[in-house]
Design an enzyme around this catalytic site. Sequence first.
Site, PDB file in Angstrom:
ATOM      1  N   CYS A 123     -11.486 -16.369  14.658  1.00 26.70           N
ATOM      2  CA  CYS A 123     -11.683 -15.164  14.120  1.00 26.70           C
ATOM      3  C   CYS A 123     -11.352 -15.179  12.659  1.00 26.70           C
ATOM      4  O   CYS A 123     -11.577 -16.106  12.141  1.00 26.70           O
ATOM      5  CB  CYS A 123     -10.924 -14.008  14.910  1.00 26.70           C
ATOM      6  SG  CYS A 123      -9.053 -14.379  14.910  1.00 26.70           S
ATOM      7  N   SER A 127      -6.738  -9.324  -2.627  1.00 29.39           N
ATOM      8  CA  SER A 127      -7.001  -8.580  -1.760  1.00 29.39           C
ATOM      9  C   SER A 127      -6.119  -7.394  -1.585  1.00 29.39           C
ATOM     10  O   SER A 127      -6.386  -6.241  -0.993  1.00 29.39           O
ATOM     11  CB  SER A 127      -6.980  -9.478  -0.274  1.00 29.39           C
ATOM     12  OG  SER A 127      -5.524  -9.765  -0.066  1.00 29.39           O
ATOM     13  N   CYS A 156      -3.149  -4.840   9.318  1.00 31.82           N
ATOM     14  CA  CYS A 156      -4.254  -4.333   8.425  1.00 31.82           C
ATOM     15  C   CYS A 156      -4.826  -5.447   8.026  1.00 31.82           C
ATOM     16  O   CYS A 156      -6.152  -5.484   7.791  1.00 31.82           O
ATOM     17  CB  CYS A 156      -3.626  -3.756   7.489  1.00 31.82           C
ATOM     18  SG  CYS A 156      -2.855  -2.095   7.771  1.00 31.82           S
ATOM     19  N   GLY A 205       0.785  -1.297  -0.009  1.00 34.36           N
ATOM     20  CA  GLY A 205      -0.076   0.120   0.137  1.00 34.36           C
ATOM     21  C   GLY A 205       0.712   1.377   0.231  1.00 34.36           C
ATOM     22  O   GLY A 205       0.691   2.372  -0.678  1.00 34.36           O
ATOM     23  N   LEU A 230      -5.387  -5.381  -4.302  1.00 34.55           N
ATOM     24  CA  LEU A 230      -5.759  -4.306  -5.448  1.00 34.55           C
ATOM     25  C   LEU A 230      -6.705  -3.375  -4.777  1.00 34.55           C
ATOM     26  O   LEU A 230      -6.830  -2.231  -5.491  1.00 34.55           O
ATOM     27  CB  LEU A 230      -6.532  -5.001  -6.433  1.00 34.55           C
ATOM     28  CG  LEU A 230      -5.685  -6.379  -7.070  1.00 34.55           C
ATOM     29  CD1 LEU A 230      -6.288  -7.050  -8.322  1.00 34.55           C
ATOM     30  CD2 LEU A 230      -4.093  -5.984  -7.426  1.00 34.55           C
ATOM     31  N   GLN A 231      -7.198  -3.437  -3.740  1.00 33.24           N
ATOM     32  CA  GLN A 231      -8.018  -2.156  -3.077  1.00 33.24           C
ATOM     33  C   GLN A 231      -7.027  -0.927  -2.607  1.00 33.24           C
ATOM     34  O   GLN A 231      -7.610   0.035  -2.633  1.00 33.24           O
ATOM     35  CB  GLN A 231      -8.610  -2.756  -1.825  1.00 33.24           C
ATOM     36  CG  GLN A 231      -9.354  -2.032  -0.800  1.00 33.24           C
ATOM     37  CD  GLN A 231      -8.518  -1.738   0.455  1.00 33.24           C
ATOM     38  OE1 GLN A 231      -7.514  -2.145   0.353  1.00 33.24           O
ATOM     39  NE2 GLN A 231      -9.186  -1.040   1.498  1.00 33.24           N
ATOM     40  N   ASP A 249       4.852  -3.421   7.115  1.00 30.73           N
ATOM     41  CA  ASP A 249       3.603  -3.286   8.002  1.00 30.73           C
ATOM     42  C   ASP A 249       3.872  -3.918   9.175  1.00 30.73           C
ATOM     43  O   ASP A 249       2.940  -4.530   9.933  1.00 30.73           O
ATOM     44  CB  ASP A 249       2.208  -3.831   7.139  1.00 30.73           C
ATOM     45  CG  ASP A 249       2.592  -5.161   6.573  1.00 30.73           C
ATOM     46  OD1 ASP A 249       3.718  -6.019   6.994  1.00 30.73           O
ATOM     47  OD2 ASP A 249       1.575  -5.947   6.478  1.00 30.73           O
TER      48      ASP A 249
END
Length: 381
Positions: free
Chosen positions: A339, A71, A190, A43, A73-74, A132
């Site tokens: 989860c 996921s 994230c 990102g 590509l957002q 990250d």
Amino acid sequence: MSLPELSQEEIARYSRHLILEDVGMTGQRKLKGSSVLCIGTGGLGSPLLLYLAAAGVGRIGIVDFDVVDESNLQRQIIHSTSTLGKSKVESAAARIAEVNPHVQVDVYNEMLDSENALRLFEPYDVIVDGTDNFPTRYLVNDACVMLGKPNVYGSIFKFEGQASVFNYQDGPHYRDLYPEPPPPGMVPSCAEGGVLGILPGVIGCIQATETIKILLGKGDTLSGRLLIYDALKMKFRELKLRKAPDRQPITELIDYQQFCGVPVGQEDLPSQGDGFERISAKDAKAKLDGGWKPYILDVRKPHEAEIVKFDFADRLEPHEQITGIADELPRDRDILIHCKLGGRSAKACTALKEAGFERLYNLEGGIVGWAKDLDPTMTTY
């Protein structure tokens, strides 16, 4: 050191820079003669790499060992649908070549670690941290300190981002901001907490701006300042950073996974501790098929369950609220908790263990791991 000349094509390409008094021909030649290493092509790395290439930084290195996933590509705009499944560094290099064929791109399709960091960093003028996770951030910081390289920092989570410049002109570095890493699992990734897709574009562009200023020797950088951006409120605020007076010198690179308390291969999961069992999706499925009848507790948020859920789950309750419903949970049955990836369910296991529960199982890899290993028809997110 003499600066490289600009070709006629480059003069035409960079004309809007050349008419800026603070850039001009000399500044653009500085950029062409400069080199930047970007850690990560996700990102933050996506806008950063595109703008550094467009600006005419002559040599750009990219370090990443991941492949392009849907996921991504957002928010990871340097990649595209056509590069799904391909190496991120190769995908990024191809896009950079389209943006500016005059840029030299060095690709390092490998995981950054204590063995290769100094070797990879040494040839570059500026290091930009687009990672990250805490182990890599400390590694990037320490390698930059040992080599005397500026470290342009950025981080993102949900709707908030941060940016700063570390180890520049005798300014503070990352350990002055975070002397010690947070407990494992305290700060969700994230992948667990989510991120607004536009957010890394804002922070990555700030990192690119700071990098260009450092290379040009112009303006006031974020050295000694931490810039915090709240996208929901559309506000920026700033904190002053100073060098810690009791800071210890950095003389070697260490095991950063161990330093941050992260078990190798489980970077997204908190420390499991004692008092509950860890079980894989395959083992859980085998036990369920064999007649195991645990109470199944989903500790994600309700909006996540709208995406995908187990039809056989008994209850949905966010992990932060788990102690409030402890009296409503069975103590005479096994409890299987899950989860998305396994981090929040591990926290729920720990909370229930402290509340006196004994028959607790954490589903490693969460519902995403179940889909990956057992049911590829399930929706993943």
